[in-house]
Design a protein around this motif. Structure first.
Motif, PDB file in Angstrom:
ATOM      1  N   VAL A   1       0.828  -1.202   0.000  1.00 39.69           N
ATOM      2  CA  VAL A   1       0.000   0.000   0.000  1.00 39.69           C
ATOM      3  C   VAL A   1       0.867   1.259   0.000  1.00 39.69           C
ATOM      4  O   VAL A   1       0.611   2.232  -0.726  1.00 39.69           O
ATOM      5  N   ILE A   2       1.923   1.251   0.817  1.00 32.66           N
ATOM      6  CA  ILE A   2       2.808   2.414   0.885  1.00 32.66           C
ATOM      7  C   ILE A   2       3.484   2.674  -0.466  1.00 32.66           C
ATOM      8  O   ILE A   2       3.622   3.817  -0.906  1.00 32.66           O
ATOM      9  N   ALA A   3       3.914   1.604  -1.133  1.00 30.37           N
ATOM     10  CA  ALA A   3       4.568   1.765  -2.441  1.00 30.37           C
ATOM     11  C   ALA A   3       3.609   2.371  -3.463  1.00 30.37           C
ATOM     12  O   ALA A   3       3.986   3.272  -4.239  1.00 30.37           O
ATOM     13  N   ILE A   4       2.361   1.889  -3.475  1.00 29.36           N
ATOM     14  CA  ILE A   4       1.386   2.433  -4.424  1.00 29.36           C
ATOM     15  C   ILE A   4       1.128   3.903  -4.132  1.00 29.36           C
ATOM     16  O   ILE A   4       1.099   4.757  -5.037  1.00 29.36           O
ATOM     17  N   GLN A   5       0.923   4.241  -2.853  1.00 25.09           N
ATOM     18  CA  GLN A   5       0.643   5.631  -2.487  1.00 25.09           C
ATOM     19  C   GLN A   5       1.831   6.540  -2.795  1.00 25.09           C
ATOM     20  O   GLN A   5       1.668   7.678  -3.268  1.00 25.09           O
ATOM     21  N   ALA A   6       3.050   6.045  -2.509  1.00 26.06           N
ATOM     22  CA  ALA A   6       4.224   6.860  -2.791  1.00 26.06           C
ATOM     23  C   ALA A   6       4.370   7.123  -4.291  1.00 26.06           C
ATOM     24  O   ALA A   6       4.696   8.251  -4.717  1.00 26.06           O
ATOM     25  N   GLY A   7       4.148   6.098  -5.110  1.00 25.11           N
ATOM     26  CA  GLY A   7       4.234   6.302  -6.557  1.00 25.11           C
ATOM     27  C   GLY A   7       3.186   7.268  -7.064  1.00 25.11           C
ATOM     28  O   GLY A   7       3.469   8.129  -7.912  1.00 25.11           O
ATOM     29  N   MET A   8       1.955   7.155  -6.547  1.00 24.31           N
ATOM     30  CA  MET A   8       0.902   8.067  -6.991  1.00 24.31           C
ATOM     31  C   MET A   8       1.205   9.494  -6.538  1.00 24.31           C
ATOM     32  O   MET A   8       1.012  10.460  -7.288  1.00 24.31           O
ATOM     33  N   GLY A   9       1.685   9.648  -5.282  1.00 29.17           N
ATOM     34  CA  GLY A   9       2.008  10.999  -4.816  1.00 29.17           C
ATOM     35  C   GLY A   9       3.135  11.627  -5.607  1.00 29.17           C
ATOM     36  O   GLY A   9       3.138  12.842  -5.869  1.00 29.17           O
ATOM     37  N   ARG A  10       4.132  10.827  -5.999  1.00 30.46           N
ATOM     38  CA  ARG A  10       5.239  11.367  -6.778  1.00 30.46           C
ATOM     39  C   ARG A  10       4.770  11.869  -8.146  1.00 30.46           C
ATOM     40  O   ARG A  10       5.257  12.886  -8.658  1.00 30.46           O
TER      41      ARG A  10
END
Length: 425
Positions: free
Chosen positions: A212-221
């Motif tokens: 979940v953190i990886a998906i959110q970090a990629g979307m935020g970037r």
């Protein structure tokens, strides 16, 4: 003037020294006492305590019992003192009362053989066999040195008695070592199972959160420049997920450190809604469908079912590349059925990681069945059938109405749910 009273440890030490002094004194005096009482009894005349026991038999038995105080801690010393006493009484005393010396010979053989059995039960086979051979050799030599032509003073009876005593003692030692090996193996297996359980829990907890953190970090970037609000929401989701994961890890570590204390609360099927909310923040909407009579289940079953759903949803987030998935929890009369389906691209190599293997192991430990793989029309399907305990299944059975009489149960004559589900899958 103050009096210094000895502490409990000093008192225990003094008591231990006193017992050791008395034990060694009695054991060292045993050969002399045995010689004296046997010599006195061989002279004839003794007080009969009961028709089958006299003082000249009881006193030698008590003298032979004195070295047994050392038998637990110093078995070789006790055996040596018994052999010395036997040698003195058998060789040095000559009398016309052959029957009395024969009785004493039997008594000495019994005492020595008991000591050999204790040595065989507490020492290695090589040591005990050597001790038994030396003791038997001494018994045979002192028997022939007496000069009496009776069977007990020859080699047959002492040899058979010694072989029997050593065999019994060695069997006790072997059984003890076998039981210890079984306990050690069981402890090692329990430790391995506990390590596997902890590894599985950490994998299920961390893999989902990191995904979940990886998906959110990629979307935020990607949207930090064009949509700062969405980037802020992604960072908030990362913070919430990481804090929740850290709290779970802290609870697990605290539970492991508290040896014997109450374990931290484990997630149950009631926490699936929170799991769906967390997954939705990662961009995958989970449609949760609970069917049947929802009721509390045993803790291990609830935990395993939750972990199966969590791992399957994590795989959807990481590999499926789809915006939605469906989770169906079907409470049936005798089983719990879990179905996680999506319409994504699926895993390139299903079963190559630890996720599906862990799910299969969890279900197998509960005597259930597990299936995972691509489904027709695209997507991926994970299905688990977990049988319910008898008491839970019995509580879920519908009770017949006494006013109606005997009727057929609902669904009688229709194919079972598991076969229909398998046909659909």
């Amino acid at each position: 003037m103050d009096l210094i009273t000895p502490g409990p440890k000093a008192r225990r030490t003094a008591a231990g020294w006193s017992r050791a002094v008395f034990a060694w004194t009695g054991a060292l005096a045993s050969p002399v006492l045995l010689y004296v009482v046997v010599a006195d009894g061989a002279g004839g005349g003794s007080i009969d305590l009961v028709p089958w026991l006299s003082m000249r038999h009881l006193l030698p038995a008590l003298a032979l019992a004195l070295p047994f105080a050392l038998l637990r801690r110093r078995p070789l010393a006790a055996l040596g003192l018994l052999l010395v006493g036997s040698s003195l009484t058998t060789v040095a005393i000559h009398t016309e009362q052959v029957a009395y010396l024969t009785d004493m010979r039997y008594l000495e053989l019994i005492a020595v053989d008991l000591a050999v059995a204790v040595v065989a039960a507490n020492r290695s086979r090589r040591v005990s066999a050597t001790v038994a051979f030396v003791a038997l050799l001494v018994q045979v030599l002192i028997g022939y040195a007496n000069g009496l032509n009776t069977p007990v003073f020859e080699f047959e009876i002492p040899t058979l008695a010694m072989a029997f005593a050593w065999t019994v003692g060695n069997s006790v030692r072997t059984r003890r070592e076998h039981a210890e090996a079984i306990r050690t193996r069981a402890a090692g297996q329990a430790a391995a199972e506990e390590r596997l359980r902890i590894a599985r829990e950490l994998h299920d907890m961390v893999a989902h959160s990191v995904g979940v953190i990886a998906i959110q970090a990629g979307m935020g970037r990607r949207v930090i420049d064009s949509q700062p609000g969405e980037a802020r929401n992604a960072l908030q989701a990362i913070e919430d997920t990481s804090r929740e994961t850290l709290a779970g890890l802290r609870r697990m570590l605290v539970g492991l450190r508290r040896d014997g204390d109450v374990a931290p609360p484990a997630p149950t099927l009631a926490d699936l809604e929170r799991l769906a909310a967390t997954t939705a923040s990662a961009g995958v909407r989970v449609e949760l469908d609970c069917r049947g009579d929802r009721r509390p289940l045993p803790g291990d079953l609830e935990l395993s079912a939750y972990r199966v759903v969590q791992e399957a949803v994590t795989n959807v987030v990481r590999h499926a590349a789809t915006p939605r998935c469906t989770v169906t929890v079907d409470y049936r009369d005798t089983e719990l059925r879990l179905t996680i389906a999506d319409e994504g691209r699926g895993c390139p190599q299903p079963g190559s990681g630890y996720g599906i293997t862990g799910m299969r192991e969890r279900v197998a430990l509960l005597s259930g069945e597990f299936a995972a793989g691509p489904r027709e029309g695209g997507g991926f399907l994970v299905t688990a059938w977990i049988p319910l305990p008898e008491r839970v299944a019995a509580a879920a059975q519908p009770q017949p109405d006494p006013r109606v009489g005997q009727q057929a149960a609902p669904g009688h004559g229709v194919p079972g749910p598991r076969s229909a589900a398998r046909a659909q899958a």
